[in-house]
Design a protein around this motif. Sequence first.
Motif, PDB file in Angstrom:
ATOM      1  N   PHE A 236       0.853  -1.185   0.000  1.00 53.33           N
ATOM      2  CA  PHE A 236       0.000   0.000   0.000  1.00 53.33           C
ATOM      3  C   PHE A 236       0.896   1.246   0.000  1.00 53.33           C
ATOM      4  N   ALA A 237       0.773   2.048  -1.047  1.00 57.04           N
ATOM      5  CA  ALA A 237       1.554   3.273  -1.178  1.00 57.04           C
ATOM      6  C   ALA A 237       0.619   4.481  -1.071  1.00 57.04           C
ATOM      7  N   PRO A 238       1.167   5.686  -0.855  1.00 58.58           N
ATOM      8  CA  PRO A 238       0.300   6.853  -0.636  1.00 58.58           C
ATOM      9  C   PRO A 238      -0.450   7.328  -1.873  1.00 58.58           C
ATOM     10  N   ASN A 239       0.116   7.116  -3.065  1.00 56.47           N
ATOM     11  CA  ASN A 239      -0.567   7.557  -4.287  1.00 56.47           C
ATOM     12  C   ASN A 239       0.006   6.808  -5.480  1.00 56.47           C
ATOM     13  N   ARG A 240      -0.644   6.953  -6.630  1.00 54.97           N
ATOM     14  CA  ARG A 240      -0.233   6.211  -7.828  1.00 54.97           C
ATOM     15  C   ARG A 240       1.109   6.683  -8.357  1.00 54.97           C
ATOM     16  N   MET A 241       1.389   7.971  -8.227  1.00 56.17           N
ATOM     17  CA  MET A 241       2.667   8.487  -8.692  1.00 56.17           C
ATOM     18  C   MET A 241       3.819   7.861  -7.912  1.00 56.17           C
ATOM     19  N   PHE A 242       3.633   7.675  -6.618  1.00 53.98           N
ATOM     20  CA  PHE A 242       4.671   7.047  -5.805  1.00 53.98           C
ATOM     21  C   PHE A 242       4.847   5.587  -6.206  1.00 53.98           C
ATOM     22  N   ILE A 468       2.789  -1.457   4.361  1.00 52.34           N
ATOM     23  CA  ILE A 468       2.070  -0.180   4.415  1.00 52.34           C
ATOM     24  C   ILE A 468       3.096   0.936   4.503  1.00 52.34           C
ATOM     25  N   ASP A 469       3.176   1.745   3.454  1.00 51.61           N
ATOM     26  CA  ASP A 469       4.111   2.874   3.444  1.00 51.61           C
ATOM     27  C   ASP A 469       3.372   4.146   3.849  1.00 51.61           C
ATOM     28  N   GLU A 470       4.115   5.089   4.427  1.00 45.57           N
ATOM     29  CA  GLU A 470       3.545   6.332   4.962  1.00 45.57           C
ATOM     30  C   GLU A 470       2.439   6.009   5.968  1.00 45.57           C
ATOM     31  N   VAL A 493       5.183  -2.175   8.457  1.00 51.52           N
ATOM     32  CA  VAL A 493       4.449  -0.913   8.559  1.00 51.52           C
ATOM     33  C   VAL A 493       5.482   0.189   8.792  1.00 51.52           C
ATOM     34  N   LEU A 494       5.592   1.114   7.855  1.00 50.12           N
ATOM     35  CA  LEU A 494       6.683   2.079   7.934  1.00 50.12           C
ATOM     36  C   LEU A 494       6.198   3.500   7.726  1.00 50.12           C
TER      37      LEU A 494
END
Length: 696
Positions: A236-242, A468-470, A493-494
């Motif tokens: 799981f990243a914060p957004n698609r660009m990331f 899980i990022d951010e 979880v980071l």
Amino acid sequence: MTTVQSAYQEEQERLTRSLGDIKSQLAGIGPRYTGDDFTEQMLDLQREERRKRLEVAFREPYFGRIDFEELPGGEQKPLYIGKAGVAKQGSNELLVIDWRAPVASLFYSFTGGEDAATYTAPEGDIEGFVHLKRNFMVRQGELVRMVDSYVRGKEEESVTDEFLLYRLGENKDNKLRDIVSTIQHEQDRIIRSERNKALFIQGVAGSGKTTVALHRLAFLLYQYADRVKAERMIIFAPNRMFLDYISGVLPELGVGDILQTTFVDWSLELLGHEVTIRSASDALAYWFEEHRTAEEMANAAGRIKGSLAFKEAIDNRIAELEQRIVPVIPFEPLPGLVLKPEQMMEWYETDYGDETLMKKRDRLVSRIRRWFESELKMRKIVDKKLRAKAQTKLNAFAKKIPSYTAPQLYAALFQGKQAVSVIPKAIASATAASLKEGQAEAEDLAPLVYIHLRLYGLTIPAYDHIVIDEAQDYSPFQLEALKLCQRTPSMTVLGDLQQGIHAYAGINSWTELTDLFNEEQTGFFELNRSYRSTMEIIEFANRILGGMGVGVKPAVPVFRSGDPVEVVQAEHAAWHKQIADSVRAWQATGHFQTISVIGRTAQQCAELHEFLLKEGFEASLVQSKQPEYGGGLSVVPVYLSKGLEFDAVLIADAGSDMYTPDDAKLLYVGCTRALHKLKLLHRESLTSLIKEEITV
């Protein structure tokens, strides 16, 4: 020829032989199989995996060497460490040892000294002496750099960090790179941690926490190959660009098939798109450009709906629903034909075990229908009118057994006298109105997913591992929902509390998340060393946070010095020109491949982007909906810059009207995007967040 030159020549010759061996093995694999034979298809898949592994090795066969003498009485052997393990052609002897292999851990854990070193293998702890530790950089078949970080018996100062500093000094492109050749000991401990835990990582900006998590996935797939599958992992990243920014790391490590997504996209897919979400760009702009005060954020619906108190209210409502599933009145479709509540309760409690609520409900209804058909058949009731009348009663009875979708049950939490008390009336009213239109806010997704999983369960296999990022921007409720997707906790979880810019929805302390698990199920690591930015940039950024008291140690930079941070007063009339002049001067040096102008708001960034285009620059405008980051010159709203990094960063306006005392984390995030160069302009008085002004 000096000793160093001789060693360099020997290593180049060895590299040439290794590349020749790998090339020969690649040539011997042959073409892909295209037939229908299942056995041949499986063999072809194995050959293709081997081909990919060899292709990775051919690009860069190895990056390290460690000479190890196993005790007692072992022979000193040179071990070459690379991204992919490769055996010599026609032999079981290893040409390259996979970086994830137990013995390879010595390359990361050994930092010098004459004492014996130890690594853990399947057969137990192995002890021995390290005689040499050597770093390589290989490019296009050539050995371009070689550094000995340890030579046994030499008393000269350690040069352990020389290779690391060389790599850190390189410029960045538009993709995150793997760090397998420069993994540090504290990072390696996290990567090799046992899998059946919820591992929490507090990492300062530039500590490599994202890359550590990605390398951990690669390690788990290697170490637990018989129990963990890539297709049962999720990031799981914060957004698609990331997601695009990190997309190259896992393939370079030989890992594919891991789902990479955002919590929003994953949730909507799980819910069958029964609801739609207000666009992320609208939500971000609303909070970061309109509602910026701490009080407004603290009172936001996100914190309430993400709380454990709200989860408890939902648990209570689901428990009430379960009490109403089994009818308490008998079912009598025909005179004398009676199904007693006791019988229905017995079916419900004994036959359906650990099934989820709505599945048990549907099975109960199916069982009642089977009983109905069986009884009619046994009693030989064939009269069509009588059967039709009985069928009507059956359908009416079944409809009275409660059935909900997740959005339906969720909507009921906010309506009339049944509304849960933990939600303020204004928020409840607004939520009910949105749900009626089939819309929801991002903070509604965690409870919706949780309800769906409680009602229907997961329709795909449970996840072997979740990253899980951010995570500082996640609510406790989000983790509670994700816990339902695993049989036993296995998470990485980071995040960084110092970068918790989503104060309206995130956490203030890691205990809000760690307390969701039993103590023996968790691990906690802190990464305080920043490898991204120069000493000057890190020390400047640390002063911005000052004494915020978030319970996190300030970032400690590696010893990599650079230019001083510039803070410049800008003239209103010449502000745009000063920004353009700064960018032009940086580009003229040829030292910076990626440059970012970071603005406070999306509107400000759009105006700056338009101006730069008119000035002849090739610049991209970063927006929340875009799927990729293209590198080069970018204009970025500060709240979208998290996770990215650039060779040089210009904060467009660090004035007091742009960054109030409540915006310390935002400004900190913007400044810590810079690797080598940081400059701040300000039109009005300088923000009070910068304690010591550095002017040029």
